[in-house]
Design a protein around this motif. Sequence first.
Motif, PDB file in Angstrom:
ATOM      1  N   GLY A 167       0.825  -1.196   0.000  1.00  0.00           N
ATOM      2  CA  GLY A 167       0.000   0.000   0.000  1.00  0.00           C
ATOM      3  C   GLY A 167       0.855   1.239   0.000  1.00  0.00           C
ATOM      4  O   GLY A 167       2.020   1.215  -0.413  1.00  0.00           O
ATOM      5  N   THR A 168       0.289   2.341   0.479  1.00  0.00           N
ATOM      6  CA  THR A 168       0.981   3.631   0.515  1.00  0.00           C
ATOM      7  C   THR A 168       1.545   3.853   1.918  1.00  0.00           C
ATOM      8  O   THR A 168       0.817   3.778   2.910  1.00  0.00           O
ATOM      9  N   LEU A 169       2.834   4.145   1.997  1.00  0.00           N
ATOM     10  CA  LEU A 169       3.504   4.222   3.294  1.00  0.00           C
ATOM     11  C   LEU A 169       2.948   5.332   4.174  1.00  0.00           C
ATOM     12  O   LEU A 169       2.923   5.204   5.393  1.00  0.00           O
ATOM     13  N   SER A 170       2.510   6.438   3.570  1.00  0.00           N
ATOM     14  CA  SER A 170       1.984   7.532   4.386  1.00  0.00           C
ATOM     15  C   SER A 170       0.632   7.185   5.012  1.00  0.00           C
ATOM     16  O   SER A 170       0.146   7.931   5.854  1.00  0.00           O
ATOM     17  N   TYR A 171       0.038   6.065   4.624  1.00  0.00           N
ATOM     18  CA  TYR A 171      -1.206   5.600   5.224  1.00  0.00           C
ATOM     19  C   TYR A 171      -0.991   4.369   6.104  1.00  0.00           C
ATOM     20  O   TYR A 171      -1.966   3.779   6.566  1.00  0.00           O
ATOM     21  N   SER A 172       0.249   3.973   6.315  1.00  0.00           N
ATOM     22  CA  SER A 172       0.525   2.792   7.131  1.00  0.00           C
ATOM     23  C   SER A 172       0.306   3.115   8.602  1.00  0.00           C
ATOM     24  O   SER A 172       0.598   4.214   9.071  1.00  0.00           O
ATOM     25  N   PRO A 185      -7.745  -2.984  12.290  1.00  0.00           N
ATOM     26  CA  PRO A 185      -7.203  -1.735  12.835  1.00  0.00           C
ATOM     27  C   PRO A 185      -6.417  -0.921  11.811  1.00  0.00           C
ATOM     28  O   PRO A 185      -6.474   0.318  11.833  1.00  0.00           O
ATOM     29  N   ALA A 186      -5.675  -1.587  10.915  1.00  0.00           N
ATOM     30  CA  ALA A 186      -4.953  -0.841   9.883  1.00  0.00           C
ATOM     31  C   ALA A 186      -5.924  -0.165   8.918  1.00  0.00           C
ATOM     32  O   ALA A 186      -5.684   0.964   8.459  1.00  0.00           O
ATOM     33  N   THR A 187      -7.041  -0.820   8.617  1.00  0.00           N
ATOM     34  CA  THR A 187      -8.049  -0.201   7.753  1.00  0.00           C
ATOM     35  C   THR A 187      -8.695   0.995   8.435  1.00  0.00           C
ATOM     36  O   THR A 187      -8.929   2.037   7.801  1.00  0.00           O
ATOM     37  N   ILE A 188      -8.986   0.888   9.722  1.00  0.00           N
ATOM     38  CA  ILE A 188      -9.575   2.008  10.462  1.00  0.00           C
ATOM     39  C   ILE A 188      -8.618   3.194  10.471  1.00  0.00           C
ATOM     40  O   ILE A 188      -9.044   4.356  10.352  1.00  0.00           O
ATOM     41  N   TRP A 189      -7.324   2.926  10.607  1.00  0.00           N
ATOM     42  CA  TRP A 189      -6.344   4.011  10.584  1.00  0.00           C
ATOM     43  C   TRP A 189      -6.377   4.749   9.252  1.00  0.00           C
ATOM     44  O   TRP A 189      -6.391   5.986   9.209  1.00  0.00           O
TER      45      TRP A 189
END
Length: 427
Positions: free
Chosen positions: A334-339, A353-357
């Motif tokens: 994916g995109t690191l700035s959204y990790s 939890p990663a999707t909620i973030w």
Amino acid sequence: MAGERPGWAMPPARPRPRAGLPSARPRPSRRGLASARLWLYWRWRCWAGISAWGGGGIAAFCLRLARPRPRPRPRPQLRPRLLPGPAEHTRGAAAPAASAAASPARAPPLGSAAAGPEPPVPRSRERTPGHGRPGAGEGRSGVVAGPGPSADSHVPPAGTAQEALQERYRLGSLLGRGGFGRVFAATRLSDGAPVAIKRVRRNRVRHWGELPDGTSTPLEIVLLAKVSTGFPGVVQLLEWPELPNCIVMVLERPEQCQDLQRFIRARRFLPEEEARELFRQVLEAVRHCTSCGVLHRDIKPENILVDLDTGQAKLIDFGCGTYLQDTVYTHFAGTLSYSPPEWNDFGWYHGEPATIWSLGILLHQMVCGEHPFRRGQNLSWGQLPLPQRLSQECKDLIRWCLSMNSLDRPALEDLFCHPWMWDIPLP
């Protein structure tokens, strides 16, 4: 003798040479002869080595001068990359398709190698079952039924597949380009329906899966086949012709559409009422994917398409997706700035939890017009500063999704029940 000290002895007198006879030279010892011979041997070795090195260097230099120099090849002109929005560090994601208003660069023939090699983007993906790579000799096509333009055609196999595609579709401008493929606007000649054609080179496909009928195909097509059946919030996969050198995905494309990134930029930021409606549609799309056992892993404004006529939001680009699992993921795509911070700190994350973030970052971009962490802020500070014009319910929801501890974030169903989603003031 009298007067001599006790303990002292006179040295013996040297014998005087006889008159008229030369004095005899001292005879060299065996050790001295060996040292002299060894010194001569190493002196000869050093001289021979220097001579050989000098002669070889001179000979190599002469041969280099005598060798004809190759003519410099003309440097190919690189085409400009047409990527929507600001460039982001992407790990495992192909660039999303831009809106139809992109540069009208004429597309190369479908399935042709004239488009040049795709720029290599390092990618780390989750290991998924069934990623054996099939042969690249035969051309195949698959059709997935769904709303939008009908998928009622059949692509001939082998060599006639490319010609058949060119006869059935008219390619338009380049919408987007990434490390794994290119997306073109196209029109189906049978009914004039607008479509998007994504072309992926076979050697760029790293993970393969199997359809229910046992057909081996890239994992992105397997995931799209799971989620793009009868649900309007996910882009519909119409067919996927497989050519000898590349795989083509024909996707639906609204007549008037724009990705959410450009949609937000045109308005600077979205009012809460408009953001609430689009955010609810994204949540429904994510819930639909979760119910199908699919994890998108690259939710961001560039991967959300907005139909300007109906206001319908569609989730696109499953190139970073994988199967949903309850255990942790140890590979990021994916995109690191959204990790999430747990990936940056510990190298693992859970799917929900990663999707909620990423959904919290998305909502912040909708109502604020910018990424909350793009300016290099440290993620370990306390409260996230938000504009005063936002309602307290919206601020509460954003901060809840962007909790540093993954256990403190809400579940997906909790977002549907939040007061901001129903426009209910907090007590």
